[in-house]
Design an enzyme around this catalytic site. Sequence first.
Site, short mmCIF file in Angstrom:
data_model
loop_
_atom_site.label_atom_id
_atom_site.label_comp_id
_atom_site.label_asym_id
_atom_site.label_seq_id
_atom_site.Cartn_x
_atom_site.Cartn_y
_atom_site.Cartn_z
N GLY A 2 6.13 4.86 8.81
CA GLY A 2 6.06 6.11 8.05
C GLY A 2 5.76 5.88 6.59
O GLY A 2 6.29 6.55 5.71
N THR A 57 2.33 5.35 3.74
CA THR A 57 1.13 6.17 3.49
C THR A 57 0.25 6.19 4.74
O THR A 57 -0.30 7.24 5.10
CB THR A 57 0.33 5.58 2.31
N ASP A 117 15.80 2.18 7.20
CA ASP A 117 16.33 0.93 6.61
C ASP A 117 15.21 0.03 6.06
O ASP A 117 15.49 -0.93 5.35
CB ASP A 117 17.02 0.05 7.67
N LYS A 159 -8.83 11.15 -12.10
CA LYS A 159 -9.40 9.82 -12.37
C LYS A 159 -10.92 9.90 -12.28
O LYS A 159 -11.47 10.26 -11.24
CB LYS A 159 -8.86 8.84 -11.32
C1 FAD Z 1 0.51 -4.36 -5.18
C2 FAD Z 1 -0.19 -3.29 -4.43
C3 FAD Z 1 -0.83 -2.26 -5.13
C4 FAD Z 1 -1.51 -1.27 -4.44
N1 FAD Z 1 -2.19 -0.30 -5.13
C5 FAD Z 1 -2.98 0.55 -4.45
C6 FAD Z 1 -3.78 1.51 -5.12
O1 FAD Z 1 -3.71 1.67 -6.34
N2 FAD Z 1 -4.60 2.27 -4.38
C7 FAD Z 1 -4.68 2.15 -3.03
O2 FAD Z 1 -5.50 2.83 -2.41
N3 FAD Z 1 -3.89 1.30 -2.37
C8 FAD Z 1 -3.06 0.50 -3.03
N4 FAD Z 1 -2.28 -0.38 -2.35
C9 FAD Z 1 -2.21 -0.33 -0.90
C10 FAD Z 1 -1.26 0.75 -0.44
O3 FAD Z 1 0.01 0.58 -1.02
C11 FAD Z 1 -1.14 0.69 1.06
O4 FAD Z 1 -2.42 0.82 1.62
C12 FAD Z 1 -0.31 1.82 1.57
O5 FAD Z 1 0.93 1.82 0.96
C13 FAD Z 1 -0.16 1.77 3.06
O6 FAD Z 1 0.95 1.07 3.47
P1 FAD Z 1 1.36 1.18 4.99
O7 FAD Z 1 1.74 2.58 5.30
O8 FAD Z 1 0.32 0.54 5.81
O9 FAD Z 1 2.63 0.22 5.08
P2 FAD Z 1 4.10 0.36 4.48
O10 FAD Z 1 4.15 1.16 3.24
O11 FAD Z 1 4.66 -1.02 4.42
O12 FAD Z 1 4.90 1.18 5.59
C14 FAD Z 1 5.37 0.55 6.77
C15 FAD Z 1 6.23 1.52 7.55
O13 FAD Z 1 6.58 0.90 8.78
C16 FAD Z 1 7.97 1.07 9.00
N5 FAD Z 1 8.46 -0.08 9.78
C17 FAD Z 1 8.22 -1.40 9.55
N6 FAD Z 1 8.86 -2.15 10.46
C18 FAD Z 1 9.50 -1.28 11.29
C19 FAD Z 1 10.36 -1.43 12.40
N7 FAD Z 1 10.72 -2.63 12.85
N8 FAD Z 1 10.85 -0.31 13.00
C20 FAD Z 1 10.53 0.92 12.55
N9 FAD Z 1 9.74 1.12 11.48
C21 FAD Z 1 9.24 0.04 10.85
C22 FAD Z 1 8.59 1.13 7.62
O14 FAD Z 1 9.85 1.82 7.67
C23 FAD Z 1 7.52 1.93 6.87
O15 FAD Z 1 7.76 3.31 7.09
C24 FAD Z 1 -1.54 -1.32 -3.03
C25 FAD Z 1 -0.85 -2.32 -2.34
C26 FAD Z 1 -0.18 -3.30 -3.02
C27 FAD Z 1 0.56 -4.36 -2.26
#
Ligand code: FAD
Length: 514
Positions: A13, A15, A41, A78
């Site tokens: 959950g 982005t 968690d 932006k």
């Molecule tokens: C330093 C940095 C800067 C960034 N800046 C930008 C930016 O300026 N612009 C941009 O476009 N992108 C940026 N990004 C990328 C952006 O942050 C990610 O693309 C975005 O946050 C997507 O993350 P995600 O949802 O894939 O993963 P996450 O945010 O890691 O979410 C993972 C989810 O999975 C769940 N989860 C994990 N394991 C389990 C489990 N065992 N059981 C149940 N649930 C679980 C967690 O609870 C969480 O809800 C940046 C990334 C980094 C690292």
Amino acid sequence: MSEPVRSIMVVGGGTAGWSAAALLSNVLGPTCKITLIESSDIPTVGVGEATIPPIFEFLQNCGIDEVDFIRRCQATFKLAIRFDDWLHRGHRYWHPFGTFGMTINQRPFHHYWWKNKAQGHAETLADFCPSIALAEACKFVFPSPDGSFPGGGVAFALHFDAGLVAQYLRAHAEKAGVQRLDRRIKGATVSADGLITSVVCDDGEELQADLYIDCSGFRGLLIEESLKAGYDDWSHWLPCDRAVAVPSAPLPGRTPYTIAGAQEAGWRWRIPLQNRVGNGYVWSSKFTDEAAATATLLSVLDASPLAEPRHLRFTAGHRKAMWIGNCVAVGLSSGFLEPLESNSIHLIHTALNRLIDYFPRRDFEPSLAQAYNREAAAEYAHIRDFILLHYVPNQRVGEPFWDYMRGLELPLSLAEKIDLFQASGRIVSRRRELFADISWFFVAHGMGIDAAQYDPLIDAAPFADVRGIIGQMREVMQRYQAAARSHDDILALMLDPRETRRPNFGFRRGEIGR
Ligand SMILES: Cc1cc2nc3c(=O)[nH]c(=O)nc-3n(C[C@H](O)[C@H](O)[C@H](O)COP(=O)(O)OP(=O)(O)OC[C@H]3O[C@@H](n4cnc5c(N)ncnc54)[C@H](O)[C@@H]3O)c2cc1C
């Protein structure tokens, strides 16, 4: 004919997870049950704050009202990214959104720009690029809908609070019927033919769906831990593997642009929101350490920090397959490229659009996954090359990180592109590539790469006429810039609940650089 997919389970959950739930619930409606599982968690990464113009296409496709979204997600506008110190210390260039000059005789303006410069004329890029002209003056204007120069050439994106965005998308998705479960998942069961049959929660409960979307973040709970996709590691090209992030107090005069400033062992970002500034340093552990990186970041803040610094780790590259059987990885579970061009959230949206283009039936016809994986890998390679273009021509001689980047053996795809540009001024982006020719032009020019020759067809237009057009454009641009209001003023207007006029968001499907 195989049965349609009737149920989807989104795992994660952040982005990515909530973007998937919001978009797919809007597209599929009640034909498909969507469940999202996240663990309260396990924190999200939550630092994605800068976007590119197709963000508005995503909002439209989800059925989200842009004005409401901007008001609730602490968003600012932006127009560009300003790159400080990349070529050498003290140097600065812009990568703007929107158009540059106007097409003359069917040839793009950047060729006329080369000729004009080669003939000793002194006009600047800002004289022909409305987004740079506004950004330099800290002003903002919504694009004029008629498309005429200069107002029609403005394009823009958003900076926003990623945590609030996930909450916003969650509310939107839940309203559309998405069910959220707070569970910690420990793994998945996989059939002999490689399909996921259930996800298994910590307490042993098993949950089933037809299609699984892995949005579990870097660890890739399903795509890697259960399906063993493997990873194409690109850290020899992109050695930055850590980041430290810290918010700071807001300052008036919010910039309508992101700043990406080169540092000793990577680069730092500065992203202004309505209520704070997001700052971070993306660094390479081969060239510095956590204490030094944190001290560097804190030393360049322009206001007091609002929280303790957060540390993140990553490896540049992508899963060898992002769709396997009945599982598609979206977001950080699919791969990661440092967010130098605000590319990661965009990759979430293109992955989801691609999934919609190749949406499977319950037989999970393998050719769909193959086509998806081919396109996804090509998209990653395109963005990797574009990011490398920012590093490779640097002149920061004697600084180990920058010397390493300058000495890289380039991917062939990038080496060919640079050769073509240097020899002929030509850049040929393929259809559906994210960064159009004009983006390559801005970064190549910014990084000191000059073309030896310009397009010969430019000479078909009498240069005296071209000079006349250039003079007119410059004059119109100066009036346009002077008449524009400050970014802070436009934001205040936008946030005023009594304001009911709808601005033109100006996004045209399939275009970023124009
Ligand atoms: C330093 C940095 C800067 C960034 N800046 C930008 C930016 O300026 N612009 C941009 O476009 N992108 C940026 N990004 C990328 C952006 O942050 C990610 O693309 C975005 O946050 C997507 O993350 P995600 O949802 O894939 O993963 P996450 O945010 O890691 O979410 C993972 C989810 O999975 C769940 N989860 C994990 N394991 C389990 C489990 N065992 N059981 C149940 N649930 C679980 C967690 O609870 C969480 O809800 C940046 C990334 C980094 C690292």
